[in-house]
Enzyme design. Structure first.
Site, PDB file in Angstrom:
ATOM      1  CB  THR A  83       1.420 -22.863 -22.596  1.00 50.80           C
ATOM      2  OG1 THR A  83       0.555 -22.108 -21.747  1.00 50.80           O
ATOM      3  CG2 THR A  83       2.392 -21.918 -23.289  1.00 50.80           C
ATOM      4  N   GLY A 119       0.206 -13.191 -20.952  1.00 44.67           N
ATOM      5  CA  GLY A 119      -0.138 -13.725 -19.642  1.00 44.67           C
ATOM      6  C   GLY A 119       0.512 -12.892 -18.556  1.00 44.67           C
ATOM      7  CG  ASP A 131       4.874 -10.735 -13.333  1.00 44.26           C
ATOM      8  OD1 ASP A 131       5.215  -9.973 -14.259  1.00 44.26           O
ATOM      9  OD2 ASP A 131       4.258 -10.332 -12.320  1.00 44.26           O
ATOM     10  N   GLY A 132       4.605 -15.189 -14.613  1.00 41.95           N
ATOM     11  CA  GLY A 132       5.051 -16.571 -14.744  1.00 41.95           C
ATOM     12  C   GLY A 132       5.253 -16.972 -16.195  1.00 41.95           C
ATOM     13  N   GLY A 167      -1.913 -11.113 -16.725  1.00 46.96           N
ATOM     14  CA  GLY A 167      -1.853 -12.022 -15.589  1.00 46.96           C
ATOM     15  C   GLY A 167      -2.438 -11.452 -14.321  1.00 46.96           C
ATOM     16  CG  ASP A 206      11.042 -13.341 -13.034  1.00 46.31           C
ATOM     17  OD1 ASP A 206      11.492 -12.349 -12.442  1.00 46.31           O
ATOM     18  OD2 ASP A 206      11.477 -13.726 -14.141  1.00 46.31           O
ATOM     19  N   GLY A 207       8.452 -14.716  -9.041  1.00 44.20           N
ATOM     20  CA  GLY A 207       7.306 -15.342  -8.412  1.00 44.20           C
ATOM     21  C   GLY A 207       7.237 -16.845  -8.557  1.00 44.20           C
TER      22      GLY A 207
END
Length: 354
Positions: A83, A108, A110-111, A146, A332-333
């Site tokens: 990405t 990765g 949680d984002g 992550g 999710d943050g």
């Protein structure tokens, strides 16, 4: 959500394969036969956030690729997408599903997982493959690399990527629930872990500015969140019922899974397979309450604490009693916006490698 852009993908196929996504192989197969062969094997698309965990995700991914090829190359076409910025994972996930991928795996934190999950949907509906028939579905996977990796904690997983590869190789999948949230414009947005409102969401917003400090970002975010914080009266409507007032709300958390904020077990009875969301409300907390009860919040034993309540819901709407436009909402943050918001659940919406 913005319309999906053309993905900027980098595709890596098994070394034993002599064809690519764009060209037939050199052994004389027609393009139709090549496409059929690839389809039988299936594409597993790995969506990698190279900047995750201060760049460690990208470095770990490069080290992981040889093992991944060894374990999976005889079962599927290994496709890599690096990405390049915010929302790119959403776009490439949608394109991969439309192209008939058998799995999309978030690599990765949680984002990244949050964006990949949102890529499974478009305008509130599931994305479907264009030429695989109505029974085809794309599975979701996760290699947690992550900073917080809170979603993985619900399953008791470590951050060891070899364990994640083992799960993907085994191929055991279960249908997990997905949370849906809508802001004032009613446009749906999706979450797989925890959505939250007010102090915790404000702390998460500030924590995102300090990711370079690793898990300390949550401490810095909390300190900034507490600065000038005031508890607020809110109105809630549960499962389409009547509005009622909840006084002096410090934080309101809606859990599809259990953890947020770098390991805090905020919604300890949440169950990804239940068809419900767990709502936990903290009322009239002061800064010293968090210091005194922090161990209970992290341990998930806070539901019996004075000022804490919980309930299981299929939907909940939340608004301010007196509108200020300044009550933070995140999922999710990731910062979502401000109240009012509605939260609901899609039971068994996505197949997940677990």
């Amino acid at each position: 959500m913005a319309a999906p852009a053309t993905p900027r993908t980098s595709l890596i196929l098994p070394r034993a394969s002599s064809h690519s996504h764009s060209q037939p192989s050199a052994v004389g197969l027609s393009s139709d036969r090549v496409a059929a062969s690839r389809r039988r094997r299936g594409d597993f698309v790995f969506v990698v956030n190279p900047s995750g965990a201060n760049g460690r995700t990208g470095k770990q991914w490069k080290q992981l690729l040889p093992l991944l090829r060894t374990r999976l190359a005889d079962q599927c076409n290994i496709c890599e997408c690096i990405t390049s910025g915010p929302s790119h994972a959403i776009d490439v996930t949608r394109e991969a599903i439309k192209d008939g991928a058998d799995a999309v795996i978030a690599v990765g934190g949680d984002g990244t997982l949050h964006e990949v999950v949102n890529g499974f949907f478009w305008k509130g509906s599931p994305v479907r493959a264009l030429d695989r028939g109505p029974d085809h579905s794309t599975a979701l996977g996760l290699i947690p690399l992550g900073t917080g990796s809170d979603f993985a904690r619900t399953f008791g997983w470590t951050n060891d990527p070899r364990d994640a590869i083992d799960r993907i190789v085994r191929g055991v999948k279960s249908k997990v629930d997905i949370g849906v949230m809508e802001g004032p414009n009613r446009e749906p947005h999706f979450f797989v872990n925890v959505a939250d409102i007010h102090l915790s969401a404000k702390a998460g917003y500030f924590a995102s500015m300090y990711k370079r400090f690793g898990n300390l970002c949550y401490v810095f975010g909390a300190l900034r969140g507490f600065w000038g914080h005031n508890n607020h009266d809110m109105r809630i409507k549960v499962n389409g019922g009547e509005w009622r007032t909840v006084h002096k709300v410090t934080a309101l958390c809606i859990g599809n899974a259990k953890y947020f904020g770098g390991g805090m077990k905020i919604t300890p009875t949440a169950d990804l397979f239940s068809g419900n969301l767990e709502v936990v409300i903290l009322q009239d907390f002061k800064w010293y309450d968090f210091l005194l009860k922090l161990h209970r919040l992290y341990g998930g034993t806070h539901l019996s604490v004075n000022g804490v309540s919980s309930m299981r819901v299929q939907s909940i709407e939340v608004a301010e009693v007196t509108a200020s436009g300044g009550i933070f909402v995140q999922s999710d943050g990731e910062h979502f916006g401000f109240l009012p918001s509605k939260f609901s659940v899609l039971p068994g919406a996505v197949d997940f490698f677990c």
